[in-house]
Design a protein around this motif. Sequence first.
Motif, PDB file in Angstrom:
ATOM      1  N   THR A   1     -46.578  33.950  10.361  1.00  0.00           N
ATOM      2  CA  THR A   1     -46.848  33.603  11.750  1.00  0.00           C
ATOM      3  C   THR A   1     -46.424  34.765  12.637  1.00  0.00           C
ATOM      4  N   PRO A   2     -46.996  34.859  13.841  1.00  0.00           N
ATOM      5  CA  PRO A   2     -46.658  35.986  14.712  1.00  0.00           C
ATOM      6  C   PRO A   2     -45.258  35.917  15.300  1.00  0.00           C
ATOM      7  N   LEU A   3     -44.632  34.753  15.255  1.00  0.00           N
ATOM      8  CA  LEU A   3     -43.296  34.591  15.825  1.00  0.00           C
ATOM      9  C   LEU A   3     -42.538  33.547  15.030  1.00  0.00           C
ATOM     10  N   LYS A   4     -41.299  33.840  14.704  1.00  0.00           N
ATOM     11  CA  LYS A   4     -40.429  32.898  14.002  1.00  0.00           C
ATOM     12  C   LYS A   4     -39.258  32.590  14.919  1.00  0.00           C
ATOM     13  N   LEU A   5     -38.909  31.323  15.029  1.00  0.00           N
ATOM     14  CA  LEU A   5     -37.759  30.905  15.833  1.00  0.00           C
ATOM     15  C   LEU A   5     -36.743  30.246  14.923  1.00  0.00           C
ATOM     16  N   THR A   6     -35.508  30.722  14.997  1.00  0.00           N
ATOM     17  CA  THR A   6     -34.395  30.072  14.320  1.00  0.00           C
ATOM     18  C   THR A   6     -33.357  29.745  15.385  1.00  0.00           C
ATOM     19  N   VAL A   7     -32.911  28.494  15.401  1.00  0.00           N
ATOM     20  CA  VAL A   7     -31.870  28.077  16.331  1.00  0.00           C
ATOM     21  C   VAL A   7     -30.608  27.824  15.528  1.00  0.00           C
ATOM     22  N   TRP A   8     -29.531  28.465  15.948  1.00  0.00           N
ATOM     23  CA  TRP A   8     -28.223  28.330  15.321  1.00  0.00           C
ATOM     24  C   TRP A   8     -27.329  27.549  16.268  1.00  0.00           C
ATOM     25  N   SER A   9     -26.348  26.805  15.734  1.00  0.00           N
ATOM     26  CA  SER A   9     -25.437  26.050  16.595  1.00  0.00           C
ATOM     27  C   SER A   9     -23.995  26.201  16.123  1.00  0.00           C
ATOM     28  N   ARG A  10     -23.112  25.964  17.072  1.00  0.00           N
ATOM     29  CA  ARG A  10     -21.671  25.941  16.794  1.00  0.00           C
ATOM     30  C   ARG A  10     -21.018  25.074  17.863  1.00  0.00           C
ATOM     31  N   SER A  11     -19.755  24.731  17.690  1.00  0.00           N
ATOM     32  CA  SER A  11     -19.077  23.880  18.665  1.00  0.00           C
ATOM     33  C   SER A  11     -18.605  24.665  19.891  1.00  0.00           C
ATOM     34  N   GLU A  12     -18.266  25.917  19.718  1.00  0.00           N
ATOM     35  CA  GLU A  12     -17.797  26.753  20.821  1.00  0.00           C
ATOM     36  C   GLU A  12     -18.980  27.207  21.688  1.00  0.00           C
ATOM     37  N   LYS A  13     -18.756  27.347  23.000  1.00  0.00           N
ATOM     38  CA  LYS A  13     -19.816  27.810  23.897  1.00  0.00           C
ATOM     39  C   LYS A  13     -19.907  29.328  23.887  1.00  0.00           C
TER      40      LYS A  13
END
Length: 146
Positions: free
Chosen positions: A59-71
């Motif tokens: 695909t022309p664009l890949k999105l990965t979203v990462w998370s953690r508890s700290e801002k």
Amino acid sequence: MVSSPTHESDQPHQGWVLKAGKWVLAEDPVLSRPEGDVTEAIKAAGYRSWTSVGHEYATPLKLTVWSRSEKPSYLFDLEGAEQSEWVYADTLPDALVLLNQLAPTLQALTITDQVAQAEPKTMSVFADILDHLHGRSRDKNGILRN
């Protein structure tokens, strides 16, 4: 939001953070780490994979979203064919706002990804869906009816 922030060697790395609906520059929790590998730096900053869409090279664009508890709690990594960019969302509501803004792109990526992975034997399913969406019908030989 404007383009990627520039970095002066005597200053900490900064990144864009969506915070309470506004874009602000803040210290980048990943780029300010000493790890050389980006994925290792993301993990060392406490982020864990939350969700992703798109496949590299398909695909022309890949999105990965990462998370953690700290801002900032969410890291949005947008990978294009030539370059990668990322931004942060401070809280879950900010992440949902950003996902909503990216929704049309994500929807297109999902469809593109599904078509790219389709096997020849399942292509008729896509044709059936398109025919249904356009109010078309076919006879038993696959010829469009008027």
